[in-house]
Every structure is written in C-alpha cells, then in structure tokens.
Design an enzyme around this catalytic site. Structure first.
Site, mmCIF file in Angstrom:
data_model
loop_
_atom_site.group_PDB
_atom_site.id
_atom_site.type_symbol
_atom_site.label_atom_id
_atom_site.label_comp_id
_atom_site.label_asym_id
_atom_site.label_seq_id
_atom_site.Cartn_x
_atom_site.Cartn_y
_atom_site.Cartn_z
ATOM 1 N N HIS A 49 2.322 0.211 4.136
ATOM 2 C CA HIS A 49 2.429 -0.256 2.739
ATOM 3 C C HIS A 49 1.973 0.839 1.779
ATOM 4 C CE1 HIS A 49 1.684 -3.903 -0.141
ATOM 5 N NE2 HIS A 49 2.134 -2.834 -0.796
ATOM 6 N N HIS A 78 3.189 3.166 -1.801
ATOM 7 C CA HIS A 78 4.109 3.378 -2.932
ATOM 8 C C HIS A 78 4.091 4.870 -3.257
ATOM 9 C CE1 HIS A 78 4.461 -0.963 -3.778
ATOM 10 N NE2 HIS A 78 3.205 -1.012 -3.373
ATOM 11 N N ASN A 134 10.021 -0.173 -4.564
ATOM 12 C CA ASN A 134 9.989 -0.370 -6.028
ATOM 13 C C ASN A 134 9.769 0.950 -6.757
ATOM 14 O OD1 ASN A 134 7.330 -0.372 -4.934
ATOM 15 N ND2 ASN A 134 6.516 -1.350 -6.752
ATOM 16 N N LYS A 163 11.745 -5.598 1.511
ATOM 17 C CA LYS A 163 10.622 -6.012 0.658
ATOM 18 C C LYS A 163 11.131 -6.861 -0.495
ATOM 19 C CE LYS A 163 6.416 -5.872 -1.184
ATOM 20 N NZ LYS A 163 5.657 -4.729 -1.661
ATOM 21 N N HIS A 208 -0.907 -7.980 1.425
ATOM 22 C CA HIS A 208 -2.167 -8.105 0.670
ATOM 23 C C HIS A 208 -2.634 -9.536 0.376
ATOM 24 C CE1 HIS A 208 0.927 -8.279 -2.355
ATOM 25 N NE2 HIS A 208 0.989 -6.989 -2.584
ATOM 26 N N ASP A 255 -1.754 -0.258 0.541
ATOM 27 C CA ASP A 255 -1.158 -0.532 -0.778
ATOM 28 C C ASP A 255 -1.472 0.602 -1.757
ATOM 29 O OD1 ASP A 255 0.331 -1.704 -2.716
ATOM 30 O OD2 ASP A 255 -0.957 -3.438 -3.027
ATOM 31 N N HIS A 295 -0.955 5.446 -10.281
ATOM 32 C CA HIS A 295 -0.409 5.499 -11.649
ATOM 33 C C HIS A 295 -1.160 6.598 -12.389
ATOM 34 C CE1 HIS A 295 1.837 1.710 -11.333
ATOM 35 N NE2 HIS A 295 0.802 1.232 -10.675
HETATM 36 O O1 DOR Z 1 -0.899 -3.757 -8.128
HETATM 37 C C1 DOR Z 1 0.160 -3.493 -7.561
HETATM 38 N N1 DOR Z 1 0.812 -2.340 -7.800
HETATM 39 N N2 DOR Z 1 0.675 -4.382 -6.722
HETATM 40 C C2 DOR Z 1 1.887 -4.203 -6.202
HETATM 41 O O2 DOR Z 1 2.292 -5.013 -5.411
HETATM 42 C C3 DOR Z 1 2.746 -3.085 -6.617
HETATM 43 C C4 DOR Z 1 1.914 -1.956 -6.987
HETATM 44 C C5 DOR Z 1 2.665 -0.833 -7.623
HETATM 45 O O3 DOR Z 1 3.738 -0.482 -7.142
HETATM 46 O O4 DOR Z 1 2.148 -0.271 -8.585
HETATM 47 ZN ZN ZN Z 2 2.235 -2.723 -2.829
HETATM 48 ZN ZN ZN Z 3 2.544 -6.076 -3.658
#
Ligand code: DOR
Ligand code: ZN
Ligand code: ZN
Length: 443
Positions: free
Chosen positions: A53, A55, A87, A141, A232, A305, A309
């Site tokens: 998991h 990103h 995503n 997903k 999560h 996870d 950012h």
């Molecule tokens: O807080 C989150 N940020 N939860 C998620 O499921 C996606 C993730 C993101 O991609 O920033």
């Molecule tokens: Zn996530």
């Molecule tokens: Zn998520």
C-alpha cells in the site's frame, strides 16, 4: 556462489546466506565456499518488507514523490518491494495509463508492482486492463469516498460489478472503505468555519463512515464470493465486523497501518495537519484494541499507506490541507522497535510484512528467506537506537507524526535481488528493481 554472508541471526538461529545471480542459493549454518565472504557479525537478518500500500505519485504529481525518491525512502525503511496505488495523475485505470506507470517505474530502485483503479461508469476499461496485463496487476483498488482521488464508486451495484470482474481474473479488490454517503452528512454538519481544525477530523470522518463502508463491502463480497481487502482498518468496531464476516466464510482480509497501531488522535495536538490522514487516527481505546489484535495474530497484513504531499499544502488550514503522510521510512522500523521491546516477535513481523503479501498476491520467489528465492532482506543492528528525523527522509515529504520518536534497532543495510542497495544511511544501489509479477489466486 557469488557471495556468502556469514554470522547473521535469523529468528534466533545463526545463519549464513549464499547468494548466486540475485537469489539465495544456500541458507543454513554451514560455511559454504564462495568467491567473496561478508561478515554480518551477529546482526539480525529479516526478509525485506513487501509493502502492498504505497502512493508513489510519479508523473503528474512528482512534486510530492517520484519513483526515485520514493524507492530511496523504501530502501532506507527496509522495503524491498512495493505495490503502487492507482490514485495518481493520470489515474491507473486503463491499459494506456498502466503502461505509462510501468515506464515511470523503471526509475525504481526496489521491486515494484501495481494496483489498478476504476473510473466510475467505465468498467470496460477495468476488464480490458485485466485482460491485457493481468500478471502485472496485484489487485483492483476502489475508493468509496474521496481522499486524494476523484474516482469514487458510490453505488452498491457498481461495487458488485467490480467484484465480479476482478474475481473473473482472480484478483482481489482493495477498498478505501470510508463511505461517501455517510461522510457527506457529516461534512454538512461540520461545514461552519469553527470546525476548521484537525481536532474535528475524527468526528467528520467518523467511525460510522468506516462501519457503513465495511458493511457495504461485506454484503457485496457475500453476494459475489469475491476476495476483498480492507485497507487501513482504524476502529475496533470495523475490525470486529471483518472478523465476524471472516468466521462466516467471507473472503476478506484486514490491513493494519503503523499509524493506526501506534498513534491516537492526541498526536495531532503536537503534529497538527501532519497527522491528518484518512481514515483518521482514532481514540486510544481503538488504537490499543488494534495493536492487541495485531499481537494476537488477528490482522492479516501491514501496509505503510505512504501518502506524501508537499509540506506547503500540509501547512494550510485543516480543511485545505490534504490527507496523508509518508510512511515508508518508519513502518518496518516501528515494528522492529516493538520486537526489541519484546511486544512482538520477528516471526510475526516477517509473517505480516513479507510472507502475507507474497502469499496473498501470489508473488513468486519473494517474501521468505529460502533457497531459490530472491535475496531481498534487511540487516538490523539491535544495539543502535535512533530518532525519527523527517528532515533527513529520502522521501520528498519531510514531515511525520512520528517525528522525534526514539526507536530501538536500526536498519543498517537493505539488500535487493542479491545486491546491497543501502548501507549505513546511504543509497548505493546500482541496479533498478524488478517488476513484480502476480501469479496465484488470492486466498
Ligand atoms: O489520507 C489518505 N491519503 N488516505 C488515502 O486513502 C489516500 C491517501 C493519499 O493518496 O493521499
Ligand atoms: Zn492509501
Ligand atoms: Zn485509503
């Protein structure tokens, strides 16, 4: 053999590891002949984490993270393989975007694989991408509510169709389970500006958003017999719903994230929006329940996870700040610390972070330290303590709600495909990671 690593400790036995052409050619207590010998001097050996998991953000959001920076973070955190979420910009939900992602991932220094997403109202693309690239795809997903993704699936009918298509290709469906219809009600209730504060995050994205989403998913899984993976899990009630469904024979698994295991919402008093994540950090009662469930082997898998950012965005007001924070550099270290504090065992950590993802997604020859398997492992110095310092992260996101936490045991080396790729704080990889292929049916 090309290389023999001698005198390591694996689950309390001494081991020597022989490596030939990137794979483990010998593991045991004998001292075999080798071109080259490297002494591990009693340090601990663990299989590298396979993080299901992550990103990674590359392409349209490379200011947040790219495959090079993110994979360096992975190496520092002992993650030797990772699976990227869809995503992104563009979202990974058709053949073209998957191919773009495969190309971008050539920059990764760790092994990599992909989950694909679903654009609402376009299930044909899902079928096509699975038909064309099934061995490149770990899972599908689905987001039931917005969170750094606009591709929200709202209807039960669509969820069931997605489950059916994915099951036809033996792929599990992973859920961001917070349900948008429940969230929408709360957003209206809390729209006033006096609620523009992280302390309301757990009330706005309330536990009922989690419970309602999990209820919908369980019903859909029961109707279709498909395999579902709940990302999560953040609440005791959500976890219990999953456990009960499992007992009834539903093909469902629960993912734990280190932040829901080790932090409660009080950390946001200090960390502010740096602790903003979806689903939110919860109460101490939830946190301790989840951690005890993990200790009792009731969770199935762990994902970081990792959701980086830009710091400038996280410094905005609560409502404008995005959710998510980096996790690749802290996830395995937090677990190792608990082992050295005698709350978990290395066997449990290896089972949750390496064996479970390899088995569940059908990753061949990884996840275990065994002859014939790829030599993906980490070396831990149990005598070294260190402090989480986000300024020195390899990730582009230099913040963490775990800032300043002192951890026992330091990852001093990470080996990927038989080569030392990280040593004593420095990335020394000279080869890219390999693309993961996914073979088996989900369990
Ligand atoms: O807080 C989150 N940020 N939860 C998620 O499921 C996606 C993730 C993101 O991609 O920033
Ligand atoms: Zn996530
Ligand atoms: Zn998520």
């Amino acid at each position: 053999m090309d290389l023999l690593l001698t005198g390591g400790r694996l689950f309390d036995s001494e081991v020597n590891i022989g490596i030939l052409s990137g794979k483990i050619s010998y593991i045991g207590c004998d001292r075999q002949k080798a071109e080259c010998v490297y002494d591990l001097d009693g340090l601990i050996v663990l299989p590298g984490m396979i993080d299901p998991h992550v990103h990674m953000r590359d392409l349209g959001q490379s200011d947040k993270e790219d495959w090079l920076s993110g994979s360096k973070a992975a190496l520092a955190g002992g993650v030797t393989s990772l699976i990227d979420m869809p995503n992104t910009q563009p979202p990974t939900n058709d053949v073209k975007s998957l191919n773009m992602k495969i190309e971008a991932a050539q920059r990764s220094l760790v092994n990599y694989g992909f989950h694909v997403g679903v654009s609402p109202g376009n299930l044909k693309d899902l079928d096509d991408v699975l038909k064309n690239n099934v061995s490149a795809i770990a899972g599908v997903k689905v987001f039931l509510a917005e969170t750094s993704s606009n591709e929200v699936i709202e209807s039960v009918e669509s969820v069931e169709q997605i489950l059916k298509i994915s099951a036809a290709y033996s792929r599990p469906v992973l859920f961001h389970h917070e349900l948008f219809s429940s969230l929408r009600e709360n957003l209206l209730k809390y729209q006033d500006d006096r609620y523009n504060d992280i302390s309301f995050h757990d009330s706005i994205r309330s536990r009922s958003c989690e419970e309602d989403g999990i209820e919908l998913i369980i019903r859909a899984a029961e109707n279709t017999n498909a395999a579902v993976y709940i990302c999560h899990v953040s609440t005791r009630s959500g976890f219990e719903m999953i456990s009960e469904a499992k007992k009834r024979g539903v093909n469902i698994i629960a993912e734990a994230t280190p932040h829901h295991l080790f932090l409660n919402y009080n950390v946001s008093r200090k960390a502010g929006n740096f602790a903003k994540i979806n689903p939110p950090l919860r109460s101490e009662a939830d946190r301790s329940f989840l951690y005890n469930a993990l200790r009792s082997d009731l969770f199935d898998i762990i994902g970081s996870d990792h959701a980086p950012h830009q710091i400038e965005l996280k410094q905005k007001s609560y409502k404008d700040a995005p959710s998510g924070f980096p996790g690749l550099e802290t996830s395995l270290p937090l677990l190792i610390d608990r082992v050295l504090n005698r709350e978990l065992s290395f066997e449990q950590v290896a089972a949750l972070t390496a064996e479970a993802p390899a088995n569940y997604f059908g990753i061949k020859e990884r996840g275990y330290l065994r002859e014939g398997y790829f030599a993906d492992f980490v070396i831990v110095d149990p005598g070294k303590n260190w402090q989480v310092d986000p300024e020195s992260f390899f990730s582009k996101a230099h913040y963490s709600p775990f800032r300043d936490t002192v951890l026992k045991g330091k990852i001093v080396q990470t080996w990927v495909n038989g080569k030392q790729a990280y040593c004593e704080g420095k990335v020394i990889a000279d080869a890219p990671g390999k693309q993961l292929e996914f073979y088996k049916k989900a369990i």
